[in-house]
Structures are given as C-alpha cells and as structure tokens.
Design a protein around this motif. Structure first.
Motif, short mmCIF file in Angstrom:
data_model
loop_
_atom_site.label_atom_id
_atom_site.label_comp_id
_atom_site.label_asym_id
_atom_site.label_seq_id
_atom_site.Cartn_x
_atom_site.Cartn_y
_atom_site.Cartn_z
N THR A 195 0.81 -1.21 0.00
CA THR A 195 0.00 0.00 0.00
C THR A 195 0.85 1.26 0.00
N MET A 196 2.08 1.19 0.47
CA MET A 196 2.92 2.39 0.56
C MET A 196 3.15 3.07 -0.79
N PRO A 197 3.45 2.32 -1.87
CA PRO A 197 3.60 2.99 -3.18
C PRO A 197 2.31 3.66 -3.63
N LEU A 198 1.17 3.09 -3.26
CA LEU A 198 -0.11 3.68 -3.64
C LEU A 198 -0.31 5.02 -2.94
N ILE A 199 0.11 5.06 -1.67
CA ILE A 199 0.00 6.32 -0.92
C ILE A 199 0.89 7.38 -1.55
N SER A 200 2.06 6.95 -1.99
CA SER A 200 2.96 7.90 -2.67
C SER A 200 2.31 8.41 -3.96
N SER A 201 1.71 7.50 -4.71
CA SER A 201 1.07 7.89 -5.97
C SER A 201 -0.11 8.81 -5.74
N LEU A 202 -0.96 8.45 -4.76
CA LEU A 202 -2.15 9.26 -4.49
C LEU A 202 -1.79 10.59 -3.85
N GLY A 203 -0.63 10.63 -3.18
CA GLY A 203 -0.21 11.87 -2.54
C GLY A 203 0.51 12.83 -3.48
N SER A 204 0.66 12.42 -4.73
CA SER A 204 1.35 13.27 -5.70
C SER A 204 0.57 14.56 -5.93
N GLU A 205 1.31 15.64 -6.13
CA GLU A 205 0.66 16.92 -6.40
C GLU A 205 -0.03 16.93 -7.75
N ALA A 206 0.27 15.92 -8.57
CA ALA A 206 -0.37 15.84 -9.89
C ALA A 206 -1.82 15.38 -9.79
N ARG A 208 -5.52 15.51 -9.22
CA ARG A 208 -6.54 16.55 -9.23
C ARG A 208 -7.88 15.95 -8.77
N PRO A 209 -8.84 16.82 -8.46
CA PRO A 209 -10.16 16.30 -8.06
C PRO A 209 -10.75 15.31 -9.05
N ARG A 210 -10.50 15.52 -10.34
CA ARG A 210 -11.05 14.60 -11.34
C ARG A 210 -10.45 13.20 -11.21
N HIS A 211 -9.20 13.15 -10.81
CA HIS A 211 -8.54 11.84 -10.64
C HIS A 211 -9.09 11.12 -9.41
N TRP A 212 -9.30 11.89 -8.35
CA TRP A 212 -9.91 11.29 -7.16
C TRP A 212 -11.33 10.82 -7.49
N ARG A 213 -12.03 11.58 -8.32
CA ARG A 213 -13.38 11.18 -8.73
C ARG A 213 -13.34 9.85 -9.47
N LYS A 242 -6.05 -3.41 -3.28
CA LYS A 242 -6.66 -4.33 -4.25
C LYS A 242 -6.81 -3.67 -5.62
N HIS A 243 -6.64 -2.36 -5.67
CA HIS A 243 -6.80 -1.62 -6.92
C HIS A 243 -5.47 -1.00 -7.33
N ALA A 244 -4.39 -1.69 -7.00
CA ALA A 244 -3.04 -1.16 -7.24
C ALA A 244 -2.81 -0.84 -8.72
N GLU A 245 -3.25 -1.71 -9.60
CA GLU A 245 -3.01 -1.49 -11.04
C GLU A 245 -3.74 -0.24 -11.52
N PHE A 246 -5.01 -0.09 -11.11
CA PHE A 246 -5.78 1.08 -11.52
C PHE A 246 -5.15 2.36 -10.99
N ILE A 247 -4.75 2.35 -9.71
CA ILE A 247 -4.16 3.54 -9.11
C ILE A 247 -2.84 3.89 -9.78
N GLY A 248 -2.06 2.87 -10.14
CA GLY A 248 -0.80 3.12 -10.84
C GLY A 248 -1.04 3.81 -12.17
N GLU A 249 -2.01 3.32 -12.92
CA GLU A 249 -2.33 3.92 -14.21
C GLU A 249 -2.89 5.33 -14.04
N LEU A 250 -3.73 5.50 -12.98
CA LEU A 250 -4.32 6.81 -12.71
C LEU A 250 -3.24 7.83 -12.36
N SER A 251 -2.27 7.41 -11.56
CA SER A 251 -1.19 8.30 -11.17
C SER A 251 -0.34 8.69 -12.37
#
Length: 265
Positions: A195-206, A208-213, A242-251
């Motif tokens: 989960t740590m890499p996911l937190i890094s990805s989601l914490g990126s300044e890149a 935006r609200p649309r990505h969180w959506r 469980k959604h690591a692949e999606f979050i990686g692509e989203l980031s």
C-alpha cells in the motif's frame, strides 16, 4: 585355662557364656534388617515406576492438549493467546520439575532418565508460538500508532522502512508458515508494504479532483480525501491495495496531464 575361667568375675563369665546366643541374635537381626531393606527398596522402586508412569501420562496429556488448544491460528485474541501460552509454559515447567525430582531415584535403580520427544515438541512449539505472538503484538502496537495518521500528512517512505523491519522479522520465522498466525502476520505486513507505493502515488501533487473522482467511481465508495478523518486506516478499510493497477495507471495519467499543463504555461 580352666582355672583362669573360674577366676573370671561372675558377670564377665556369664557374658562370655552368652556370646554364642548373642551372635545368633545378631545374625537374625541382620537377616531381618536385610529383608526390611529389600522390602523397602521393592516398595520404593514400585513407587518410582508408578511416578514414572504418571510422568509419561502427564506428558501425553500435555501433547494432546497442545494439539487442541495452542493458538496456532489468529482465531483468538492476543490476550487469549498470551494466556494460553502462559498456561502451557507453567505446565511444562511443572513437568520438568517432576522429571528433576525423579532423577535421584532413577539413578539409584539404574533406570534411564525419561526423554519423551512429545515434551520436547510441545516446548519447541510453545517457544515458537511465543515469538510469533510477540511479533504480532509488536505489529499491532505499531499499527495502532500509524493508522490514525491523516492521509495528506503521511510519510510513506518512513512507513515503508518500518514495515520492512517487520517483513525481515517475519521472514526469520518462515519455518513456521504452516501455522495460521504466521500467515496472518505475514499477509498484514505484505498488504501494508504493497500500500505504501499507492500512498505515494495518491499523494502526488499531480492528483486533481477529477482523478480522485475516477478512483471513487472505480471502487464505488465516496470519501473526502481532504478530510481529517481520511487516515491510513481509511486507506486499508477501502482496500485500495486491491486496486493497485488502476491507481498506478491513474497516477501516471495524472503526471502526464500535469506535464502537459506545465508545457502549455
């Protein structure tokens, strides 16, 4: 000689005349004492053998109870597991004490000391389970300290370093992976680290609200990523690993879009 004997005082003469009878009585006393010693030794040996039988019975009972009650899995609470382990440690010490008290008698009758493998097996298992549950307790204490951390204040690199220490500790106990408690601790540490890499990805300044959506739509859950109640625990409750692949692509998409925005400035 006869004159000398007649010259002996009466008391000494009577004592000398009674010596043969006293000798016979002495011999009889020795025989009686010898018989008593033999009976005592026989009784003592029987008591020792009975104690030895009871000892083996206690060991077998311990082995049977261990199979049924030792906390091999994480289906019991930490407190219950510690209580059960302490109980077995006390029983083992009691049995070892009985073994020590049997020692002098066994030596007298030249009976080999008991070395039941069942006792050694339970001792080993209890010691190994104690290590696992102590590690589990340490993990729980660390997790309780981490889980309330607000998402946007988390330091994933530091958390990952701490998680890797637990991974190393679990790895040293890999021989115990046949037990559910090892599997449980190992899985929690793995989920944490993944989960740590996911937190890094989601914490990126890149991001935006649309990505969180897009993420909320993907997992079908609404949450406020800027809220004080969105914590590390929230991330795990949402099962984002469980959604690591999606979050990686989203980031990656968010980063590309940010690069394009910067190029257009």
């Amino acid at each position: 000689l006869l004159a000398n004997q007649e010259a002996l005082p009466d008391a000494e003469r009577l004592l000398k005349e009674g010596l043969p009878e006293l000798w016979v009585q002495y011999q009889q006393t020795l025989e009686t004492a010898d018989d008593a010693i033999k009976r005592y030794k026989s009784s003592m040996k029987k008591d020792l053998q009975d104690s030895l039988t009871d000892f083996h019975g206690a060991v077998q009972s311990l082995r049977d109870d261990a199979r049924s009650h030792l906390p091999y899995a994480d289906t019991v609470s930490l407190e219950e597991a510690k209580r059960v382990l302490s109980e077995f440690e006390s029983r083992i010490e009691g049995i070892r004490d009985r073994e020590r008290r049997l020692g002098p008698g066994l030596k007298v009758f030249e009976i080999p000391s008991p070395e039941p493998p069942e006792l050694v097996d339970v001792e080993t298992e209890v010691a190994q389970l104690r290590k696992l549950w102590d590690l589990n307790e340490e993990w729980q204490a660390s997790w309780n300290g981490w889980k309330t951390g607000q998402f946007d204040l988390l330091d994933p690199e530091k958390l990952e370093q701490q998680g890797l220490k637990f991974k190393q500790a679990v790895g040293k106990l890999r021989e115990l992976k046949k037990w559910g408690i090892w599997v449980s601790v190992d899985q929690r540490v793995r989920d944490f680290l993944s989960t740590m890499p996911l937190i890094s990805s989601l914490g990126s300044e890149a991001m935006r609200p649309r990505h969180w959506r897009a993420l909320k739509d993907e997992i079908h859950v609404e949450f406020n990523e800027k809220g004080a109640d969105f914590t590390l625990d929230s991330v795990f409750e949402l099962g984002l690993f469980k959604h690591a692949e999606f979050i990686g692509e989203l980031s990656e998409r968010a980063q590309r879009e940010q690069n394009i925005e910067r190029d257009m400035e």
